[in-house]
Motif scaffolding. Sequence first.
Motif, PDB file in Angstrom:
ATOM      1  N   MET A   1       0.839  -1.202   0.000  1.00 19.01           N
ATOM      2  CA  MET A   1       0.000   0.000   0.000  1.00 19.01           C
ATOM      3  C   MET A   1       0.872   1.250   0.000  1.00 19.01           C
ATOM      4  O   MET A   1       1.884   1.306   0.677  1.00 19.01           O
ATOM      5  CB  MET A   1      -0.893   0.010   1.252  1.00 19.01           C
ATOM      6  CG  MET A   1      -1.975  -1.037   1.242  1.00 19.01           C
ATOM      7  SD  MET A   1      -3.283  -0.632   0.072  1.00 19.01           S
ATOM      8  CE  MET A   1      -4.030   0.763   0.913  1.00 19.01           C
TER       9      MET A   1
ATOM     10  N   LYS B   1      -1.550   8.154  -8.401  1.00 15.65           N
ATOM     11  CA  LYS B   1      -2.152   6.841  -8.551  1.00 15.65           C
ATOM     12  C   LYS B   1      -1.112   5.765  -8.276  1.00 15.65           C
ATOM     13  O   LYS B   1       0.074   5.907  -8.556  1.00 15.65           O
ATOM     14  CB  LYS B   1      -2.743   6.659  -9.945  1.00 15.65           C
ATOM     15  CG  LYS B   1      -1.724   6.685 -11.084  1.00 15.65           C
ATOM     16  CD  LYS B   1      -2.412   6.428 -12.416  1.00 15.65           C
ATOM     17  CE  LYS B   1      -1.401   6.418 -13.567  1.00 15.65           C
ATOM     18  NZ  LYS B   1      -2.050   6.140 -14.862  1.00 15.65           N
TER      19      LYS B   1
ATOM     20  N   GLU C   1      -4.471   0.440  -9.129  1.00 16.60           N
ATOM     21  CA  GLU C   1      -5.881   0.796  -9.269  1.00 16.60           C
ATOM     22  C   GLU C   1      -6.329   1.818  -8.241  1.00 16.60           C
ATOM     23  O   GLU C   1      -7.490   2.233  -8.247  1.00 16.60           O
ATOM     24  CB  GLU C   1      -6.748  -0.467  -9.145  1.00 16.60           C
ATOM     25  CG  GLU C   1      -6.509  -1.487 -10.245  1.00 16.60           C
ATOM     26  CD  GLU C   1      -6.773  -0.898 -11.621  1.00 16.60           C
ATOM     27  OE1 GLU C   1      -7.813  -0.229 -11.797  1.00 16.60           O
ATOM     28  OE2 GLU C   1      -5.933  -1.081 -12.520  1.00 16.60           O
ATOM     29  N   GLU C   2      -5.446   2.217  -7.362  1.00 18.01           N
ATOM     30  CA  GLU C   2      -5.828   3.150  -6.308  1.00 18.01           C
ATOM     31  C   GLU C   2      -5.479   4.584  -6.699  1.00 18.01           C
ATOM     32  O   GLU C   2      -4.472   4.833  -7.356  1.00 18.01           O
ATOM     33  CB  GLU C   2      -5.145   2.767  -4.991  1.00 18.01           C
ATOM     34  CG  GLU C   2      -5.608   1.400  -4.479  1.00 18.01           C
ATOM     35  CD  GLU C   2      -4.885   0.975  -3.225  1.00 18.01           C
ATOM     36  OE1 GLU C   2      -3.767   1.483  -2.985  1.00 18.01           O
ATOM     37  OE2 GLU C   2      -5.420   0.133  -2.486  1.00 18.01           O
ATOM     38  N   ARG C   3      -6.343   5.504  -6.281  1.00 18.23           N
ATOM     39  CA  ARG C   3      -6.160   6.917  -6.573  1.00 18.23           C
ATOM     40  C   ARG C   3      -6.151   7.702  -5.266  1.00 18.23           C
ATOM     41  O   ARG C   3      -6.935   7.442  -4.371  1.00 18.23           O
ATOM     42  CB  ARG C   3      -7.292   7.435  -7.465  1.00 18.23           C
ATOM     43  CG  ARG C   3      -7.380   6.732  -8.819  1.00 18.23           C
ATOM     44  CD  ARG C   3      -6.189   7.073  -9.705  1.00 18.23           C
ATOM     45  NE  ARG C   3      -6.305   6.508 -11.036  1.00 18.23           N
ATOM     46  CZ  ARG C   3      -5.875   5.296 -11.378  1.00 18.23           C
ATOM     47  NH1 ARG C   3      -5.330   4.503 -10.459  1.00 18.23           N
ATOM     48  NH2 ARG C   3      -5.998   4.850 -12.625  1.00 18.23           N
ATOM     49  N   TYR C   4      -5.259   8.702  -5.201  1.00 19.50           N
ATOM     50  CA  TYR C   4      -5.141   9.538  -4.016  1.00 19.50           C
ATOM     51  C   TYR C   4      -5.319  10.997  -4.417  1.00 19.50           C
ATOM     52  O   TYR C   4      -4.674  11.466  -5.359  1.00 19.50           O
ATOM     53  CB  TYR C   4      -3.769   9.347  -3.364  1.00 19.50           C
ATOM     54  CG  TYR C   4      -3.445   7.900  -3.103  1.00 19.50           C
ATOM     55  CD1 TYR C   4      -4.066   7.217  -2.070  1.00 19.50           C
ATOM     56  CD2 TYR C   4      -2.532   7.215  -3.901  1.00 19.50           C
ATOM     57  CE1 TYR C   4      -3.777   5.885  -1.826  1.00 19.50           C
ATOM     58  CE2 TYR C   4      -2.242   5.887  -3.671  1.00 19.50           C
ATOM     59  CZ  TYR C   4      -2.872   5.220  -2.631  1.00 19.50           C
ATOM     60  OH  TYR C   4      -2.592   3.897  -2.404  1.00 19.50           O
TER      61      TYR C   4
ATOM     62  N   THR D   1      -7.866   0.127   4.030  1.00 25.13           N
ATOM     63  CA  THR D   1      -9.205   0.364   3.515  1.00 25.13           C
ATOM     64  C   THR D   1      -9.418  -0.493   2.283  1.00 25.13           C
ATOM     65  O   THR D   1      -8.463  -0.887   1.619  1.00 25.13           O
ATOM     66  CB  THR D   1      -9.423   1.849   3.170  1.00 25.13           C
ATOM     67  OG1 THR D   1     -10.716   1.996   2.597  1.00 25.13           O
ATOM     68  CG2 THR D   1      -8.383   2.348   2.188  1.00 25.13           C
ATOM     69  N   ASN D   2     -10.678  -0.775   1.982  1.00 26.70           N
ATOM     70  CA  ASN D   2     -10.997  -1.548   0.789  1.00 26.70           C
ATOM     71  C   ASN D   2     -11.347  -0.645  -0.380  1.00 26.70           C
ATOM     72  O   ASN D   2     -11.623  -1.114  -1.469  1.00 26.70           O
ATOM     73  CB  ASN D   2     -12.187  -2.484   1.087  1.00 26.70           C
ATOM     74  CG  ASN D   2     -11.809  -3.556   2.092  1.00 26.70           C
ATOM     75  OD1 ASN D   2     -10.688  -4.054   2.076  1.00 26.70           O
ATOM     76  ND2 ASN D   2     -12.743  -3.905   2.965  1.00 26.70           N
ATOM     77  N   HIS D   3     -11.355   0.657  -0.166  1.00 22.84           N
ATOM     78  CA  HIS D   3     -11.718   1.594  -1.223  1.00 22.84           C
ATOM     79  C   HIS D   3     -10.569   1.780  -2.196  1.00 22.84           C
ATOM     80  O   HIS D   3      -9.406   1.579  -1.863  1.00 22.84           O
ATOM     81  CB  HIS D   3     -12.123   2.937  -0.613  1.00 22.84           C
ATOM     82  CG  HIS D   3     -13.306   2.843   0.294  1.00 22.84           C
ATOM     83  ND1 HIS D   3     -13.605   3.809   1.233  1.00 22.84           N
ATOM     84  CD2 HIS D   3     -14.266   1.905   0.416  1.00 22.84           C
ATOM     85  CE1 HIS D   3     -14.698   3.466   1.886  1.00 22.84           C
ATOM     86  NE2 HIS D   3     -15.113   2.316   1.414  1.00 22.84           N
ATOM     87  N   SER D   4     -10.901   2.199  -3.430  1.00 18.78           N
ATOM     88  CA  SER D   4      -9.867   2.430  -4.430  1.00 18.78           C
ATOM     89  C   SER D   4      -9.555   3.913  -4.596  1.00 18.78           C
ATOM     90  O   SER D   4      -8.636   4.270  -5.304  1.00 18.78           O
ATOM     91  CB  SER D   4     -10.303   1.856  -5.786  1.00 18.78           C
ATOM     92  OG  SER D   4     -11.507   2.463  -6.201  1.00 18.78           O
ATOM     93  N   ALA D   5     -10.324   4.783  -3.949  1.00 12.11           N
ATOM     94  CA  ALA D   5     -10.079   6.218  -4.020  1.00 12.11           C
ATOM     95  C   ALA D   5      -9.960   6.773  -2.611  1.00 12.11           C
ATOM     96  O   ALA D   5     -10.730   6.407  -1.723  1.00 12.11           O
ATOM     97  CB  ALA D   5     -11.202   6.914  -4.767  1.00 12.11           C
ATOM     98  N   PHE D   6      -8.981   7.650  -2.409  1.00 15.40           N
ATOM     99  CA  PHE D   6      -8.694   8.189  -1.084  1.00 15.40           C
ATOM    100  C   PHE D   6      -8.622   9.707  -1.146  1.00 15.40           C
ATOM    101  O   PHE D   6      -7.936  10.253  -2.009  1.00 15.40           O
ATOM    102  CB  PHE D   6      -7.355   7.657  -0.559  1.00 15.40           C
ATOM    103  CG  PHE D   6      -7.229   6.157  -0.596  1.00 15.40           C
ATOM    104  CD1 PHE D   6      -7.470   5.410   0.538  1.00 15.40           C
ATOM    105  CD2 PHE D   6      -6.850   5.510  -1.768  1.00 15.40           C
ATOM    106  CE1 PHE D   6      -7.354   4.029   0.511  1.00 15.40           C
ATOM    107  CE2 PHE D   6      -6.718   4.136  -1.797  1.00 15.40           C
ATOM    108  CZ  PHE D   6      -6.980   3.386  -0.655  1.00 15.40           C
TER     109      PHE D   6
END
Length: 240
Positions: A1, A103, A106-109, A7-12
């Motif tokens: 991470m 990014k 698949e995760e975005r911050y 968290t299980n979310h893909s956007a933060f």
Amino acid sequence: MAIQTKTNHSAFNLRYSAFLGMLYFSTPESEALISDAKALVGDEEAKKGYKGNKGDSASAKALDFLRQKGITPINVSGILNSARVIERDVDGRPTPYLNVGLKDGEERYYVSVNLSQEAAQMLVRKLVNAEIGVHTELNMFATYGQRPGATRAYADHGASLRQNGNEVKSVSPKEQLSPRIEADKEKLLGAGIADKETLATRRAKIELDFHVELMTAVTANVDAYFASTELPDSDANAAA
């Protein structure tokens, strides 16, 4: 991470608190706990800002409360792929906010901070020289101590932006911003305007306008990056 939380979310969404001196993961739950922390020490004390993370200061007490609830300072890393200024309505007034996107897979911050804040302005000065589309480490923080020649301690808010293992070089405020501030101050003094409140208000406006100008170049760099890669600019258009 790439972010120090689970968290299980893909956007933060990330925010910076000038009172707490930390970047944090913003959710309805964390925002409620931060409100509780401010209520614990009193809103008037919280408005005085960061006074360190040790001892019996309001910020130290609030940080200890939040730590017990699992809310701690974080930093973020990923591919830097967006940076722009957006206007938000704050107490009925349009207020510019700095929005930076990264990014990691698949995760975005999405980091969003009021552009009038010292830490946000330091980040802007580094974004000018940052490369878009490369791995980047971003952090925002505060320190508290007595400056040389000062009679009391002050908080300093800052930002770190690292690429390729090195801190990104900042635009020099001493060279590019200070002359504007001094020229305006001399103009006001020449017109007989010397009250501290007016001078401080004008200084803050000049600082804000300067960093908005810098962000014009940063946004152009983002646009050029997406144009050269022929990728859709979806991340740059996402709002935190």
